[in-house]
Enzyme design. Sequence first.
Site, PDB file in Angstrom:
ATOM      1  CE  LYS A  20      12.292   3.827   1.028  1.00  0.00           C
ATOM      2  NZ  LYS A  20      12.339   4.037   2.481  1.00  0.00           N
ATOM      3  NE  ARG A  95       8.101  10.216   5.404  1.00  0.00           N
ATOM      4  CZ  ARG A  95       7.284   9.554   6.193  1.00  0.00           C
ATOM      5  NH1 ARG A  95       7.563   9.430   7.483  1.00  0.00           N
ATOM      6  NH2 ARG A  95       6.193   9.023   5.714  1.00  0.00           N
ATOM      7  NE  ARG A 129       4.245  -4.319   1.398  1.00  0.00           N
ATOM      8  CZ  ARG A 129       4.895  -3.211   1.747  1.00  0.00           C
ATOM      9  NH1 ARG A 129       4.405  -2.419   2.678  1.00  0.00           N
ATOM     10  NH2 ARG A 129       6.016  -2.888   1.154  1.00  0.00           N
ATOM     11  NE  ARG A 161      -0.161  -4.186   7.906  1.00  0.00           N
ATOM     12  CZ  ARG A 161       0.857  -3.375   8.143  1.00  0.00           C
ATOM     13  NH1 ARG A 161       1.289  -3.201   9.353  1.00  0.00           N
ATOM     14  NH2 ARG A 161       1.452  -2.749   7.150  1.00  0.00           N
ATOM     15  NE  ARG A 172       1.754   3.796   3.493  1.00  0.00           N
ATOM     16  CZ  ARG A 172       0.797   2.867   3.591  1.00  0.00           C
ATOM     17  NH1 ARG A 172      -0.305   3.101   4.275  1.00  0.00           N
ATOM     18  NH2 ARG A 172       0.949   1.708   2.993  1.00  0.00           N
TER      19      ARG A 172
END
Length: 213
Positions: A20, A95, A129, A161, A172
């Site tokens: 996105k 959101r 990532r 991370r 999430r």
Amino acid sequence: MSLPEGQHRLILIGPQGSGKGTQGELLSVYLQIPTISTGHLCRTEIERGTALGKSIEREVRAGELVPDSVITEMLRVRLADYDAKDGFIIDGFPRTVAQARDAESWLQPTKVIAIELTDKIAVSRMSARRACSQCRYKTTADAVAKHGSICPRCNGAIIQREDDFPEAIQKRLDMYRSVTQPVVDHYHERDLVERFNGSLSIPLVFMEIAHVL
Ligand SMILES: [Zn+2]
């Protein structure tokens, strides 16, 4: 693909890992209108160390959503900037359905671009990532396997991370499904939603989006 015409007030919705953010950047260049990311607005406040930034930082650290009133105010201020007068692309808002209802009087999107992705693909993309522990350098597990885990910019250690551990990602995504997915339904009732398959490549998804604009 037709040339852009008329005013675009676009909303981008999609889970993390859907591409996105990148689509927002590409659309911004294509349509010559700014992409306004609420995440970016929040980070800017945090970096500036403002009172607002400090309160946002506390929310984010606690894994909470930043309060609607804060997001709405930041966004309205940003939308009043000169560069947004001929249109804009919003990434990260609304959101929640409550935010979407609140925005009805002042946002009036012309289209809602929903980039869809299964949790499985989102987790696999995001858990690949890697990031430098010292600077902002971002990379991937594949690149680390090839080039080693020393940051090419600052010689810091490249790590995964905690935010990019599968459990954190799933948390999430669960929040996205329960809180943000209903926003798509909200706009679908208003006949504003165009849906895209986010598992396809970035250029392909971009071409499909450009095609409906
Ligand atoms: Zn670094």
